[in-house]
Motif scaffolding. Structure first.
Motif, short mmCIF file in Angstrom:
data_model
loop_
_atom_site.label_atom_id
_atom_site.label_comp_id
_atom_site.label_asym_id
_atom_site.label_seq_id
_atom_site.Cartn_x
_atom_site.Cartn_y
_atom_site.Cartn_z
N ILE A 8 -9.55 -3.35 -9.97
CA ILE A 8 -9.12 -3.78 -8.68
C ILE A 8 -8.34 -4.72 -8.97
O ILE A 8 -8.86 -6.28 -8.95
CB ILE A 8 -9.90 -3.92 -7.49
N LYS A 10 -6.32 -7.48 -6.25
CA LYS A 10 -6.49 -8.36 -5.14
C LYS A 10 -5.39 -8.43 -4.77
O LYS A 10 -5.59 -8.11 -3.92
CB LYS A 10 -7.27 -8.98 -5.06
N LEU A 13 -3.56 -5.73 -3.35
CA LEU A 13 -3.83 -4.80 -2.03
C LEU A 13 -2.97 -4.90 -0.64
O LEU A 13 -2.73 -3.73 -0.50
CB LEU A 13 -4.88 -5.37 -1.96
N SER A 16 -0.97 -1.52 -1.81
CA SER A 16 -1.46 -0.71 -1.64
C SER A 16 -1.75 -0.51 -0.32
O SER A 16 -1.42 0.80 -0.29
CB SER A 16 -3.12 -1.15 -1.89
N LYS A 171 -9.82 1.54 -4.23
CA LYS A 171 -8.25 1.27 -3.96
C LYS A 171 -7.36 1.83 -4.24
O LYS A 171 -7.23 2.51 -5.58
CB LYS A 171 -8.01 0.17 -3.66
N HIS A 181 -5.86 8.06 0.43
CA HIS A 181 -7.28 7.65 0.80
C HIS A 181 -8.45 8.34 0.65
O HIS A 181 -8.08 9.95 0.23
CB HIS A 181 -6.95 7.54 2.27
#
Length: 390
Positions: A8, A10, A13, A16, A171, A181
């Motif tokens: 991941i 981060k 994000l 994302s 993620k 998702h």
């Protein structure tokens, strides 16, 4: 559950989140029938994933081919990732990786009697398969990597989830590897947890089942990878994996999304594994060939090169491999095996669906001597349904 392969980023994000908004809007447009999903009067089975790459799509499609090819005329339709052509292309014995892509090329080589086609527009591809004179006898279409291609509504939607990259740990792109998702899994009819260790305990299955949180209408299955004998790419004889000496040096040549699983499996056979990894679907260049020759030359003897079937498809057309490499390079074929004795469950679901929905199923009336002798007796004789005789 093993989450060691999930990476991941981060700091990505926020991007994302923006990506996820776009995915949700697109899916809602299909859910509300603003964007249309087309249904066909032929069995269509889609195999795909939510995470990018590395879930074992090709071995599972090949499992379906083996299951169905003796009973029905099978066609595989892919987009032909990284091919150099456009539009609809039907593979034949002269097709190359540049024409159709590495995975379709691999399947056509292994199963020359099925139809393999590529088209970036899946609806157009299906229309061509079922109407063109050469392929109109198709009984069932397998859509490779089509879980997000919602313009086609398959009769059976199969979602693959890598055991080593569970959805609850991942993620959305670009921070993680998920294309949409995790709720997207609700569109699947069958969910398969792939690349499972055969040593999984009953508790592990229960934990994964709870984490997946599927609906009652969905079937959860588990598969693992089995390896066939090493096959020479150019010359020599096949070799069993357990025939590799512990002190034999192995150059593991891969251009796949997740080579870690293969690496850990081969470490059971050799103490000396040297990885030479390229990106997924990597197109080898003359410079890459020089690097392969050099790295293999530097390894002490005894030694060999192991590569995947997908990589071998792209290497075969390349020039410049040294004679030493050609004499020591092997491909490692893989198959999937169902755990928990679930093979029959999967096979029955697939064959029953194809059997009932094939355009070319034949209604065979019982012979006269099986009909009731009493003509005053009401009711019809027994009838059975069978696939075409291929």
């Amino acid at each position: 559950m093993n989450e060691g392969f999930v990476k991941i980023n981060k700091w990505l994000l926020p991007f994302s989140w923006l990506y996820g908004v776009g995915v949700r809007i697109r899916n809602k447009l299909f859910d509300f029938n603003i964007l249309k999903s087309k249904v066909y009067d032929i069995p269509v089975i889609a195999v795909g994933n939510i995470s990018v790459g590395g879930t074992g799509k090709t071995p599972h499609v090949e499992y379906l081919i083996r299951l169905l090819k003796s009973q029905a005329k099978v066609a595989v339709l892919s987009r032909g990732y990284k091919r150099k052509t456009k539009g609809f292309v039907l593979a034949d014995e002269n097709s190359t990786v540049r024409d159709i892509g590495d995975e379709p090329f691999q399947m056509k080589r292994k199963f020359p009697d099925i139809y393999v086609a590529v088209d970036e527009k899946r609806c157009d591809g299906i229309e061509r398969l079922i109407t063109d004179e050469q392929t109109k006898e198709t009984d069932v279409i397998l859509l490779d990597d089509a879980f997000q291609h919602r313009y086609v509504k398959p009769g059976i939607n199969i979602l693959l989830v890598d055991y080593h990259r569970q959805l609850i740990h991942d993620k959305l792109l670009p921070a993680g590897s998920m294309r949409e998702h995790k709720e997207g899994k609700n569109r699947a009819d069958i969910v398969i947890i792939t690349k499972c260790p055969e040593s999984l305990r009953p508790m592990d299955f229960r934990v994964i089942t709870k984490a997946m949180n599927l609906y009652p209408y969905q079937t959860l299955l588990f598969t693992t990878i089995e390896y066939d004998n090493l096959q020479p790419m150019y010359c020599g004889e096949s070799r069993p994996l357990d025939g590799i000496e512990r002190n034999e040096h192995v150059l593991l040549l891969t251009g796949i999304a997740s080579p870690q699983h293969l690496m850990s499996d081969l470490e059971k056979y050799s103490n000396h594994i040297t990885p030479l990894s390229f990106g997924d679907h990597h197109q080898f260049t003359p410079k890459d060939i020089e690097k392969i020759n050099q790295q293999f030359d530097e390894l002490p003897s005894p030694k060999l090169i192991i590569t995947t079937e997908k990589d071998s498809a792209r290497l075969l057309g390349m020039e410049g491999l040294s004679d030493q490499v050609r004499h020591h390079i092997y491909t490692l074929p893989v198959r999937v095996k169902f755990l928990l004795e679930q093979e029959e469950t999967f096979n029955n679901k697939i064959t029953s669906y194809v059997h009932k929905n094939s355009r070319h199923s034949i209604l065979v009336k019982a012979k006269d001597d099986h009909k009731p002798k009493n003509r005053n007796h009401s009711g019809d004789g027994t009838r059975t349904i069978s696939f075409r005789n291929n």
